[in-house]
Write a protein that holds these residues in place. Structure first.
Motif, mmCIF file in Angstrom:
data_model
loop_
_atom_site.group_PDB
_atom_site.id
_atom_site.type_symbol
_atom_site.label_atom_id
_atom_site.label_comp_id
_atom_site.label_asym_id
_atom_site.label_seq_id
_atom_site.Cartn_x
_atom_site.Cartn_y
_atom_site.Cartn_z
ATOM 1 N N TYR A 83 43.636 36.450 40.119
ATOM 2 C CA TYR A 83 42.403 36.819 40.824
ATOM 3 C C TYR A 83 42.413 38.290 41.195
ATOM 4 O O TYR A 83 41.398 38.970 41.101
ATOM 5 N N LEU A 84 43.568 38.761 41.663
ATOM 6 C CA LEU A 84 43.644 40.160 42.073
ATOM 7 C C LEU A 84 43.640 41.075 40.847
ATOM 8 O O LEU A 84 43.118 42.190 40.882
ATOM 9 N N GLU A 85 44.208 40.559 39.747
ATOM 10 C CA GLU A 85 44.284 41.376 38.534
ATOM 11 C C GLU A 85 42.916 41.518 37.863
ATOM 12 O O GLU A 85 42.592 42.550 37.317
ATOM 13 N N GLN A 86 42.116 40.464 37.909
ATOM 14 C CA GLN A 86 40.906 40.462 37.082
ATOM 15 C C GLN A 86 39.575 40.496 37.843
ATOM 16 O O GLN A 86 38.543 40.752 37.238
ATOM 17 N N VAL A 87 39.612 40.205 39.133
ATOM 18 C CA VAL A 87 38.337 40.093 39.845
ATOM 19 C C VAL A 87 38.116 41.296 40.763
ATOM 20 O O VAL A 87 38.971 41.590 41.614
ATOM 21 N N PRO A 88 37.010 42.021 40.610
ATOM 22 C CA PRO A 88 36.723 43.133 41.530
ATOM 23 C C PRO A 88 36.709 42.648 42.991
ATOM 24 O O PRO A 88 36.274 41.529 43.270
ATOM 25 N N LEU A 89 37.166 43.516 43.892
ATOM 26 C CA LEU A 89 37.337 43.105 45.289
ATOM 27 C C LEU A 89 36.057 42.622 45.954
ATOM 28 O O LEU A 89 36.075 41.715 46.780
ATOM 29 N N LYS A 90 34.921 43.224 45.582
ATOM 30 C CA LYS A 90 33.664 42.810 46.238
ATOM 31 C C LYS A 90 33.350 41.345 45.921
ATOM 32 O O LYS A 90 32.779 40.633 46.730
ATOM 33 N N TYR A 91 33.732 40.895 44.716
ATOM 34 C CA TYR A 91 33.491 39.491 44.367
ATOM 35 C C TYR A 91 34.523 38.580 45.020
ATOM 36 O O TYR A 91 34.240 37.450 45.409
ATOM 37 N N LEU A 92 35.742 39.115 45.106
ATOM 38 C CA LEU A 92 36.834 38.341 45.702
ATOM 39 C C LEU A 92 36.551 38.068 47.184
ATOM 40 O O LEU A 92 36.800 36.966 47.690
ATOM 41 N N ALA A 93 36.009 39.068 47.872
ATOM 42 C CA ALA A 93 35.746 38.920 49.312
ATOM 43 C C ALA A 93 34.827 37.724 49.562
ATOM 44 O O ALA A 93 35.136 36.852 50.384
ATOM 45 N N SER A 94 33.723 37.650 48.826
ATOM 46 C CA SER A 94 32.795 36.558 49.117
ATOM 47 C C SER A 94 33.375 35.213 48.680
ATOM 48 O O SER A 94 33.103 34.177 49.267
#
Lengths: 210, 210
Positions: free
Chosen positions: B179-190
């Motif tokens: 998740y941290l490798e592939q997902v931009p942080l703004k998407y991860l936050a939500s």
């Protein structure tokens, strides 16, 4: 956390047969078995009786049964830092199971408790696996059962992501009034992710607006 | 909301056959088909290519395909009062589907968007229903696929119910570093139900504590 699981209650032979018959009828849409197939299938069933408040499954125990609620209703909850959080309820004629625990045969994350006196028709995990192997059509039963569970989880997750506390409460009441009829408010509040006092406020406000 | 779905991209015959072969291998654990059975099964497959940012499914559209991600990854999100809330991600070799929409053949509640260039191997709903009917063993494939989805949803729901924002972040990072490798942080936050600025604060704090 150390709550002793409740023992199954004994049943007369007549009661037992009656409950089995009811189970077959309830399952018919998923699993239209011939008389002959039913004779095999019913050997894997166990009719289990519980009193209000009994624990049907404890956190940390592995769920061995996929059950249908013949009478009564149950609450599934998880302990979070000493607080009980309602995760699910199973009402009459619905499935009742700690499903991830059942599928993986790993310890359950939550408790299942009888909210009222309950009778469950339960099929044992090992027996179901044998059925899956020997009667390929029973995979259809397994598939449709877990599909229903899946839809339910997705709806609930979306409901928790969207709308205010009041909207969540109203939506549940309109779509599933049985929750208000059968579930004590303190359990309902945590199910809706609302503090009990906020739920009281919402209900008071809605009552005054009527 | 009116986003035009992206068109599938054309493929050479070689590429197509290569992707089909990869799909068969990926599915083998669920669905160990003979060569003869595979010849039938593969007719229901469609290889679909998308560019980064393309919409694979829009909210309100009915999901017709159960897909496997051959390459790339996707994001599933729901619009809540004008705000995008990440609901799920599908990475390489995982299933990708608006699953409730697919099961019920009803409009999807969420969007699916390509986070990177993607190739999906997709089986059409109607074809799968025919398989279920004519090849009972394919119900086992359907059952195990939806069981995996179910476990995932339950884990996620419990994760949202328990622990602080920091605990949720740490748990995901430890268990699923992808998740941290592939997902931009703004998407991860939500996805973690955290405000972007809180996630930045958590990450800064953890970094300084190292």
């Amino acid at each position: 956390m150390n709550i002793k699981p409740s023992m199954d209650r004994t049943l007369s032979e007549d009661e037992y047969e009656q409950h089995l018959k009811a189970s077959r009828e309830l399952l018919y849409d998923y699993l239209p078995l011939t008389d002959e197939q039913w004779e095999v299938f019913k050997q894997g069933f166990k009719i289990r009786k519980y009193h209000k408040g009994d624990f049907i499954l404890n956190e940390g125990e592995t769920e061995r049964f996929l059950s249908i609620v013949l009478t009564g209703c149950t609450r599934h909850y998880i302990m979070v830092k000493g607080e009980e959080k309602s995760f699910d309820f199973s009402f009459q004629h619905e499935f009742n199971c700690s499903y991830s625990s059942f599928i993986q045969q790993e310890p359950s994350r939550f408790f299942i408790q009888a909210l009222e006196d309950c009778v469950l028709a339960s099929i044992h995990h090992d027996f179901l696996q044998q059925l899956y192997q020997h009667y390929p059509e029973s995979n259809k039963f397994g598939r449709t059962a877990v599909e229903q569970y899946y839809i339910w989880r997705e709806q609930r997750e979306i409901s928790l992501m969207t709308g205010s506390a009041q909207e969540r409460y109203l939506r549940l009441m309109q779509k599933y009034p049985i929750y208000l009829e059968q579930v004590p408010l303190k359990y309902l509040a945590s199910y809706l992710n609302i503090k009990p006092e906020s739920l009281s406020r919402i209900r008071k406000k809605l009552f005054e607006e009527r």
